[in-house]
Design an enzyme around this catalytic site. Structure first.
Site, PDB file in Angstrom:
ATOM      1  CB  ALA A   8     -49.427 -19.646 -15.741  1.00  0.00           C
ATOM      2  N   GLY A   9     -47.996 -22.132 -18.116  1.00  0.00           N
ATOM      3  CA  GLY A   9     -48.421 -22.681 -19.491  1.00  0.00           C
ATOM      4  C   GLY A   9     -49.087 -23.831 -19.412  1.00  0.00           C
ATOM      5  CB  ALA A  10     -49.225 -26.880 -21.372  1.00  0.00           C
ATOM      6  N   GLY A  12     -48.634 -25.860 -16.067  1.00  0.00           N
ATOM      7  CA  GLY A  12     -48.864 -24.850 -14.896  1.00  0.00           C
ATOM      8  C   GLY A  12     -50.301 -24.155 -15.090  1.00  0.00           C
ATOM      9  CE  LYS A 204     -42.783 -37.163 -17.916  1.00  0.00           C
ATOM     10  NZ  LYS A 204     -43.367 -35.906 -17.303  1.00  0.00           N
ATOM     11  CG  ASN A 208     -39.999 -37.776 -21.308  1.00  0.00           C
ATOM     12  OD1 ASN A 208     -40.921 -37.906 -21.841  1.00  0.00           O
ATOM     13  ND2 ASN A 208     -40.033 -37.100 -20.159  1.00  0.00           N
ATOM     14  CB  SER A 273     -43.040 -32.382 -25.417  1.00  0.00           C
ATOM     15  OG  SER A 273     -41.874 -33.038 -24.803  1.00  0.00           O
TER      16      SER A 273
END
Length: 321
Positions: A8-10, A12, A204, A208, A273
């Site tokens: 449940a970070g960014a 999430g 994508k 990256n 990131s």
């Protein structure tokens, strides 16, 4: 819908907040100081000057949360192997698992249909155990075009985009994919069904793969890279090689290198990131973003000298964080 967000970070936290706002029953898997604040104060979402707080059940142990309808895996790729086997109690017979992750996913060859169908990606699953840890029939492919950050524990700041592309590994148009797309759109996301999720993964990934290591090694923001012809030459060569690898696996990228660079220019002066991870001395997602493409190139005998050079450099840099 019962929704569990593992990690449940960014991204999430953004997913959890959207579903909770729409009235779904949402629970979170988190750890450390982030978990402590989620339990004490709830999940705080900051977006466009607005502050919302969601009181959600949170735990470090997925087995406490019970069977779910949908499980979003929003972990950094190096954390996935240790967590997958712990998610079994989250799964019912029809639970949909959505790995909303960076890079080439560990499940890439599940129902891929080519000569490597069903094989693991060795650098992502060196023990070949992830398909045992999570029955891949639960998986619905996902590519995220959204950005968020965690400025402090328990707080997620939405910075850009709400795009989520969803698609079955076997390219079928399933009822479960349609239902989840509809639920996400009703929750305020910009979700779409992808006819071939692997094409979206590669579109994508090519960006990256090219920009993240360069930004991390040079400590350069996106506008710094675009202002440097020598760095852009590295980006172009890397993209060209990656497109050849994708093509060898039957994936045609529906844009040119220059068109893909034009997409990246929209990020203006962003600090992407892997650059952020370098500065915060966090583990880098080297294997999923760079190593996996090098591995797939070797499997089909395609030379990728620029990708190999960048991989060697960023892998060594990651060892010294």
């Amino acid at each position: 819908m019962k929704v569990c967000v593992v990690g449940a970070g960014a991204i999430g936290g953004l997913v959890a907040a959207g579903f909770a706002r729409a009235g779904h029953e949402v629970c979170l898997v988190a750890r450390g100081a982030h978990l402590d604040v989620l339990r004490a104060n709830g999940l705080t979402l900051l977006t466009q000057g607005k502050r919302e707080v969601f009181r959600l059940r949170a735990s470090a142990d997925p087995s406490e949360l019970g069977a779910q309808d949908t499980v979003f895996i929003c972990l950094k790729t190096h954390s996935i192997a240790a967590m997958l086997s712990r998610t079994k109690n989250l799964l019912g017979r029809a639970t949909v698992v959505v790995p909303a992750i960076n890079g080439l996913p560990w499940w890439y060859f599940f129902r891929e249909g080519g000569k490597f169908d069903g094989q693991p990606v060795a650098c992502l699953d060196p023990a070949g155990t992830l398909f045992d840890a999570l029955d891949p029939r639960h998986i619905l492919g996902c590519v995220v075009h959204a950005a968020a950050e965690v400025p402090e524990p328990g707080v997620v700041r939405h910075t850009a985009g709400l795009g989520f592309l969803l698609g079955e590994p076997d390219r079928s148009r399933s009822a479960r994919a349609e239902e989840l797309v509809a639920a996400m759109n009703a929750a305020g996301f910009e979700a779409k069904h992808a006819a071939d999720i692997r094409v979206e993964i590669w579109i994508k990934l090519i960006g990256n793969l090219s920009y993240n290591p360069v930004a991390a090694l040079a400590l350069a923001r996106m506008d710094d890279i675009h202002a440097s012809e020598p760095l852009l030459a590295v980006i172009r060569r890397t993209m060209e090689e990656a497109m050849r690898v994708a093509g060898a696996y039957g994936v045609r990228i529906p844009m040119t290198v220059e068109e893909r660079i034009a997409v990246a220019r929209k990020l203006a002066g962003a600090k992407i990131s892997m650059h952020q991870d370098i500065e915060k001395r966090r583990p880098l997602e080297v294997d999923a973003i760079v190593g996996a493409v090098a591995e797939l190139a070797r499997k089909v005998g395609i030379a990728t000298p620029m990708i190999d050079a960048v991989h060697a450099l960023i892998a060594e840099r990651a060892k010294h964080l």
